[in-house]
Design an enzyme around this catalytic site. Structure first.
Site, PDB file in Angstrom:
ATOM      1  N   GLU A 278       0.861  -1.188   0.000  1.00 42.13           N
ATOM      2  CA  GLU A 278       0.000   0.000   0.000  1.00 42.13           C
ATOM      3  C   GLU A 278       0.894   1.232   0.000  1.00 42.13           C
ATOM      4  O   GLU A 278       1.536   1.544   1.002  1.00 42.13           O
ATOM      5  CB  GLU A 278      -0.901   0.007   1.234  1.00 42.13           C
ATOM      6  CG  GLU A 278      -1.759   1.264   1.392  1.00 42.13           C
ATOM      7  CD  GLU A 278      -2.391   1.378   2.768  1.00 42.13           C
ATOM      8  OE1 GLU A 278      -2.576   2.526   3.239  1.00 42.13           O
ATOM      9  OE2 GLU A 278      -2.702   0.335   3.389  1.00 42.13           O
TER      10      GLU A 278
ATOM     11  N   LYS B  48     -10.645  -1.105   8.122  1.00 39.89           N
ATOM     12  CA  LYS B  48      -9.336  -0.963   8.761  1.00 39.89           C
ATOM     13  C   LYS B  48      -9.527  -0.331  10.134  1.00 39.89           C
ATOM     14  O   LYS B  48     -10.053   0.778  10.252  1.00 39.89           O
ATOM     15  CB  LYS B  48      -8.430  -0.075   7.896  1.00 39.89           C
ATOM     16  CG  LYS B  48      -7.033   0.123   8.481  1.00 39.89           C
ATOM     17  CD  LYS B  48      -6.225   1.092   7.651  1.00 39.89           C
ATOM     18  CE  LYS B  48      -6.638   2.531   7.909  1.00 39.89           C
ATOM     19  NZ  LYS B  48      -5.722   3.503   7.232  1.00 39.89           N
TER      20      LYS B  48
END
Length: 222
Positions: A52, A138
């Protein structure tokens, strides 16, 4: 207030299956990335196959494009606006990650058919993220609430995929997974900004191997 529920993007199932089998996302925050493809290759050599990159890195779009063109599994984090979401998708991002609830980002991601992992903390925010069509939620900052918080969240939300982010390292990653996290985000423990900026790919591979070796020993990493 969130918008009405949105159907998750078509590629959500593929992302979740990938993370279930390979539950580590390397989150890269560095002022400069000399070669994003080489960075992802170094991570893969150490057993971490999902990266990411983030909008905190200047010119992240070019880095996404380079890594994606080389065939690496790369997403983009710290996505705050619909314009950033569109930029990331156009560059080749396979998924988007937000630090909190971002309805416009979710709408842009779903319009492009790209899954979004949405940041949340409280039970109410988790529900809001689900209503926005998040592929996974998340939980940040995970370290300050601990692995047990994931077990508690799975009481009312047994089927929502949760990702642990913030303060996750080799010593506690297994505990987050054991308590119900689908995946964990490895940050500076694996990709310290200085090593990334220096292009020290051997060091990043070494750190990735150390991280995944611990998880493999606990049965969580292929």
């Amino acid at each position: 207030m969130t918008t009405p529920a949105t159907t998750p993007a078509p590629t959500t199932g593929a992302l979740l299956a990938t993370l279930a089998a390979d539950p580590v996302i390397a989150v890269v925050r560095a002022p400069r990335i000399p070669d994003a493809a080489a960075l992802c290759a170094a991570l893969a050599a150490g057993g971490i196959h999902t990266a990411e990159l983030t909008f905190t890195t200047p010119g992240v779009g070019a880095h996404i494009a380079r890594a994606a063109a080389a065939g690496h599994r790369v997403g983009v984090g710290t996505v705050l606006t619909a314009d950033q979401a569109r930029e990331a998708v156009e560059a080749g991002a396979g998924f988007l990650v937000t630090p909190g609830l971002r309805p416009l980002v979710a709408a842009a991601a779903h319009g492009a058919g790209v899954p979004v992992v949405m940041g949340a903390l409280t039970p109410s925010e988790v529900a809001d993220a689900l209503d926005l069509g998040a592929a996974a939620v998340k939980i940040f900052p995970a370290k300050h609430f601990g692995p047990g918080y994931f077990r508690d969240l799975h009481g009312p939300y047994p089927d929502i995929p949760l990702v642990a982010s913030g303060g996750v390292n080799a010593s506690n990653a297994g505990a987050f997974l054991a308590n119900g996290a689908l995946a964990v985000c490895a940050g500076t423990d694996v990709v310290p900004p200085a090593a990334v900026e220096a292009g020290d790919w051997a060091e990043i591979t070494r750190r990735a191997k150390a991280f995944t070796k611990v998880l493999a020993g606990a049965g969580y990493q292929q």
